[in-house]
Design an enzyme around this catalytic site. Sequence first.
Site: not given
Length: 258
Positions: A176, A221-222
Amino acid sequence: MIPRSLLFGRGLALSHAFSNQNASTVHQQLSMTAWNLRSSLRNIRTLSLMSLWPFNVKPRDFSLPNASWRPEMSKAYEYYNALCEIEGDEKRRLWRKLPSYNRVLKYTTGGVYLSKIIQSKARLFTRNIKEPGAAFEYVVFMNKQEKRCVCVFQAGHLLEGPPGHVHGGAVATMIDSVMGTLAGYMSGPVMTANLNINYRSPIPLGSVVLLHSALDRVEGRKFFVTCRVTSTDESKLHTEATALFVSVNVGHLFGTRF
Protein backbone atom coordinates in the site's frame (compact mmCIF):
# COMPACT_ATOMS: atom_id res chain seq x y z
CA MET A 1 3.58 37.99 29.13
CA ILE A 2 2.34 38.00 32.75
CA PRO A 3 -1.48 38.12 32.89
CA ARG A 4 -2.85 41.45 34.01
CA SER A 5 -5.35 39.64 36.17
CA LEU A 6 -2.48 38.11 38.12
CA LEU A 7 -0.86 41.47 38.83
CA PHE A 8 -4.21 43.14 39.54
CA GLY A 9 -5.25 40.42 41.97
CA ARG A 10 -1.94 40.50 43.81
CA GLY A 11 -2.12 44.30 43.98
CA LEU A 12 -5.49 44.21 45.67
CA ALA A 13 -4.27 41.60 48.11
CA LEU A 14 -1.21 43.67 48.98
CA SER A 15 -3.27 46.85 49.37
CA HIS A 16 -5.59 45.06 51.73
CA ALA A 17 -2.69 43.66 53.70
CA PHE A 18 -1.01 47.05 54.07
CA SER A 19 -4.24 48.66 55.16
CA ASN A 20 -4.50 46.21 58.02
CA GLN A 21 -0.82 46.64 58.82
CA ASN A 22 -0.41 42.91 58.97
CA ALA A 23 3.30 42.43 58.38
CA SER A 24 3.06 38.66 58.27
CA THR A 25 0.37 38.74 55.59
CA VAL A 26 2.34 41.31 53.59
CA HIS A 27 5.40 39.09 53.68
CA GLN A 28 3.39 36.07 52.54
CA GLN A 29 1.77 38.01 49.71
CA LEU A 30 5.12 39.39 48.57
CA SER A 31 6.59 35.91 48.60
CA MET A 32 3.70 34.51 46.56
CA THR A 33 3.92 37.38 44.07
CA ALA A 34 7.66 36.83 43.64
CA TRP A 35 7.09 33.09 43.17
CA ASN A 36 4.44 33.70 40.51
CA LEU A 37 6.70 36.19 38.71
CA ARG A 38 9.56 33.69 38.64
CA SER A 39 7.21 30.95 37.45
CA SER A 40 5.84 33.14 34.68
CA LEU A 41 9.34 34.12 33.56
CA ARG A 42 10.37 30.46 33.51
CA ASN A 43 7.36 29.62 31.34
CA ILE A 44 8.17 32.46 28.96
CA ARG A 45 11.78 31.32 28.71
CA THR A 46 10.67 27.73 28.11
CA LEU A 47 8.36 28.83 25.30
CA SER A 48 11.08 30.93 23.74
CA LEU A 49 13.45 27.96 23.70
CA MET A 50 10.89 25.47 22.35
CA SER A 51 11.61 24.09 18.92
CA LEU A 52 9.21 25.25 16.26
CA TRP A 53 8.95 21.64 15.04
CA PRO A 54 8.35 20.70 12.34
CA PHE A 55 9.64 23.82 10.62
CA ASN A 56 13.23 24.12 11.82
CA VAL A 57 14.32 20.50 12.17
CA LYS A 58 16.17 18.84 9.33
CA PRO A 59 14.54 15.44 8.77
CA ARG A 60 16.59 12.27 8.71
CA ASP A 61 16.50 10.02 5.68
CA PHE A 62 16.07 6.43 6.88
CA SER A 63 16.34 4.98 3.37
CA LEU A 64 20.12 5.19 3.37
CA PRO A 65 22.32 2.11 3.93
CA ASN A 66 23.02 1.10 7.52
CA ALA A 67 24.79 -1.76 9.29
CA SER A 68 21.63 -3.90 9.44
CA TRP A 69 21.35 -4.17 5.66
CA ARG A 70 22.21 -7.57 4.27
CA PRO A 71 24.64 -7.77 1.34
CA GLU A 72 21.69 -8.53 -0.96
CA MET A 73 19.95 -5.33 0.18
CA SER A 74 23.07 -3.24 -0.33
CA LYS A 75 23.68 -4.77 -3.77
CA ALA A 76 20.14 -3.99 -4.95
CA TYR A 77 20.43 -0.46 -3.54
CA GLU A 78 23.70 0.15 -5.36
CA TYR A 79 22.26 -1.15 -8.62
CA TYR A 80 19.23 1.15 -8.65
CA ASN A 81 21.09 4.05 -7.11
CA ALA A 82 23.53 3.92 -10.03
CA LEU A 83 20.57 4.48 -12.35
CA CYS A 84 19.51 7.64 -10.57
CA GLU A 85 19.95 11.04 -12.07
CA ILE A 86 23.02 13.00 -11.07
CA GLU A 87 22.57 16.69 -10.31
CA GLY A 88 24.05 18.67 -13.16
CA ASP A 89 24.19 15.67 -15.48
CA GLU A 90 23.11 16.82 -18.94
CA LYS A 91 21.67 13.42 -19.80
CA ARG A 92 19.38 13.50 -16.75
CA ARG A 93 18.80 9.82 -16.06
CA LEU A 94 15.27 8.53 -15.57
CA TRP A 95 15.47 7.14 -12.02
CA ARG A 96 15.34 9.02 -8.74
CA LYS A 97 15.86 7.77 -5.19
CA LEU A 98 13.15 8.98 -2.85
CA PRO A 99 13.84 9.89 0.79
CA SER A 100 11.91 8.04 3.49
CA TYR A 101 10.53 11.23 5.06
CA ASN A 102 8.01 13.76 3.78
CA ARG A 103 5.86 10.98 2.27
CA VAL A 104 7.66 12.13 -0.92
CA LEU A 105 5.22 15.04 -0.80
CA LYS A 106 7.49 17.72 -2.20
CA TYR A 107 8.18 15.57 -5.26
CA THR A 108 4.51 15.15 -6.18
CA THR A 109 2.55 17.39 -8.49
CA GLY A 110 1.85 20.63 -6.64
CA GLY A 111 3.35 19.25 -3.45
CA VAL A 112 6.31 21.59 -3.11
CA TYR A 113 4.24 24.23 -1.32
CA LEU A 114 2.38 21.88 0.99
CA SER A 115 5.63 20.14 1.94
CA LYS A 116 6.89 23.39 3.43
CA ILE A 117 4.04 23.18 5.93
CA ILE A 118 4.17 19.51 6.94
CA GLN A 119 7.73 18.47 6.15
CA SER A 120 10.19 17.52 8.90
CA LYS A 121 9.18 14.28 10.63
CA ALA A 122 6.21 13.40 8.43
CA ARG A 123 7.80 10.15 7.28
CA LEU A 124 6.08 6.89 6.55
CA PHE A 125 4.87 5.61 9.90
CA THR A 126 7.11 2.55 9.65
CA ARG A 127 10.11 4.76 10.28
CA ASN A 128 9.30 5.41 13.95
CA ILE A 129 11.29 2.32 14.96
CA LYS A 130 14.78 3.44 15.94
CA GLU A 131 16.48 0.04 15.95
CA PRO A 132 18.01 -0.54 12.50
CA GLY A 133 16.86 -3.75 10.88
CA ALA A 134 14.17 -4.52 13.46
CA ALA A 135 11.22 -3.96 11.17
CA PHE A 136 10.87 -2.16 7.85
CA GLU A 137 14.09 -1.43 6.00
CA TYR A 138 13.34 -0.14 2.53
CA VAL A 139 14.21 2.36 -0.16
CA VAL A 140 12.10 3.47 -3.13
CA PHE A 141 13.40 4.36 -6.59
CA MET A 142 11.04 6.22 -8.92
CA ASN A 143 10.90 6.37 -12.71
CA LYS A 144 8.36 9.06 -13.49
CA GLN A 145 8.73 8.86 -17.26
CA GLU A 146 7.90 5.16 -17.27
CA LYS A 147 5.30 5.62 -14.50
CA ARG A 148 6.75 2.93 -12.29
CA CYS A 149 8.86 2.45 -9.20
CA VAL A 150 10.88 -0.24 -7.45
CA CYS A 151 11.18 -0.70 -3.71
CA VAL A 152 13.97 -2.71 -2.12
CA PHE A 153 12.58 -4.14 1.13
CA GLN A 154 14.18 -6.08 3.97
CA ALA A 155 11.88 -7.41 6.72
CA GLY A 156 13.13 -7.45 10.32
CA HIS A 157 12.29 -9.78 13.20
CA LEU A 158 9.45 -7.59 14.52
CA LEU A 159 7.46 -8.34 11.37
CA GLU A 160 7.15 -12.08 12.00
CA GLY A 161 3.76 -13.67 11.34
CA PRO A 162 3.92 -17.39 10.58
CA PRO A 163 7.03 -18.80 12.26
CA GLY A 164 10.08 -17.72 10.29
CA HIS A 165 8.09 -15.67 7.76
CA VAL A 166 6.85 -12.12 7.28
CA HIS A 167 3.36 -11.26 8.50
CA GLY A 168 0.89 -10.78 5.67
CA GLY A 169 -0.20 -7.45 7.15
CA ALA A 170 3.38 -6.18 6.99
CA VAL A 171 3.55 -7.16 3.33
CA ALA A 172 0.23 -5.38 2.71
CA THR A 173 1.57 -2.29 4.48
CA MET A 174 4.57 -2.11 2.17
CA ILE A 175 2.46 -2.75 -0.92
CA ASP A 176 0.00 0.00 0.00
CA SER A 177 2.82 2.40 0.86
CA VAL A 178 4.73 1.80 -2.37
CA MET A 179 1.68 1.89 -4.63
CA GLY A 180 0.41 4.99 -2.89
CA THR A 181 3.83 6.59 -3.28
CA LEU A 182 3.72 6.01 -7.02
CA ALA A 183 0.18 7.33 -7.39
CA GLY A 184 0.96 10.35 -5.26
CA TYR A 185 4.16 11.03 -7.15
CA MET A 186 2.22 11.13 -10.40
CA SER A 187 -0.83 13.08 -9.25
CA GLY A 188 -0.38 14.78 -5.90
CA PRO A 189 -2.06 13.73 -2.60
CA VAL A 190 -4.07 10.49 -2.90
CA MET A 191 -5.93 8.08 -0.65
CA THR A 192 -6.45 4.34 -1.01
CA ALA A 193 -9.95 3.48 -2.18
CA ASN A 194 -9.45 -0.23 -2.87
CA LEU A 195 -6.64 -2.73 -2.36
CA ASN A 196 -6.64 -6.34 -3.57
CA ILE A 197 -3.80 -8.70 -2.63
CA ASN A 198 -3.03 -12.25 -3.72
CA TYR A 199 -0.37 -14.01 -1.63
CA ARG A 200 1.51 -16.53 -3.78
CA SER A 201 4.33 -17.67 -1.51
CA PRO A 202 5.49 -16.60 1.97
CA ILE A 203 8.47 -14.30 2.40
CA PRO A 204 11.19 -15.66 4.72
CA LEU A 205 11.87 -13.36 7.65
CA GLY A 206 15.00 -11.29 7.14
CA SER A 207 15.07 -11.81 3.38
CA VAL A 208 15.22 -9.04 0.77
CA VAL A 209 12.53 -8.62 -1.87
CA LEU A 210 11.63 -6.16 -4.61
CA LEU A 211 8.27 -4.45 -4.97
CA HIS A 212 7.63 -3.53 -8.59
CA SER A 213 4.80 -1.02 -8.89
CA ALA A 214 3.37 0.48 -12.07
CA LEU A 215 0.62 2.91 -12.96
CA ASP A 216 -1.85 0.98 -15.09
CA ARG A 217 -4.28 3.72 -16.10
CA VAL A 218 -5.91 6.98 -15.04
CA GLU A 219 -9.62 7.77 -15.15
CA GLY A 220 -10.28 11.30 -13.97
CA ARG A 221 -9.36 11.36 -10.27
CA LYS A 222 -8.92 7.57 -10.18
CA PHE A 223 -5.46 5.99 -10.41
CA PHE A 224 -5.20 2.24 -10.99
CA VAL A 225 -1.91 0.73 -9.85
CA THR A 226 -0.40 -2.76 -9.90
CA CYS A 227 2.34 -4.31 -7.77
CA ARG A 228 4.43 -7.48 -7.81
CA VAL A 229 6.61 -8.64 -4.92
CA THR A 230 9.48 -10.83 -6.09
CA SER A 231 12.85 -12.15 -5.03
CA THR A 232 15.73 -9.84 -5.91
CA ASP A 233 16.56 -11.89 -9.00
CA GLU A 234 12.82 -11.81 -9.89
CA SER A 235 12.75 -15.59 -10.24
CA LYS A 236 10.15 -16.07 -7.50
CA LEU A 237 6.80 -14.31 -7.16
CA HIS A 238 5.69 -13.76 -3.57
CA THR A 239 2.69 -11.46 -3.87
CA GLU A 240 0.55 -9.68 -6.47
CA ALA A 241 -1.71 -6.70 -5.88
CA THR A 242 -3.92 -4.15 -7.58
CA ALA A 243 -5.20 -0.93 -6.08
CA LEU A 244 -7.35 2.09 -6.75
CA PHE A 245 -6.22 5.46 -5.45
CA VAL A 246 -8.26 8.65 -5.60
CA SER A 247 -6.68 12.08 -5.75
CA VAL A 248 -7.84 14.42 -3.00
CA ASN A 249 -7.53 18.14 -2.40
CA VAL A 250 -5.34 19.49 0.35
CA GLY A 251 -8.33 20.19 2.59
CA HIS A 252 -9.13 16.51 2.95
CA LEU A 253 -5.71 15.88 4.49
CA PHE A 254 -6.52 18.31 7.30
CA GLY A 255 -10.16 17.31 7.81
CA THR A 256 -11.50 20.39 6.07
CA ARG A 257 -12.14 21.78 2.62
CA PHE A 258 -10.34 24.72 1.07
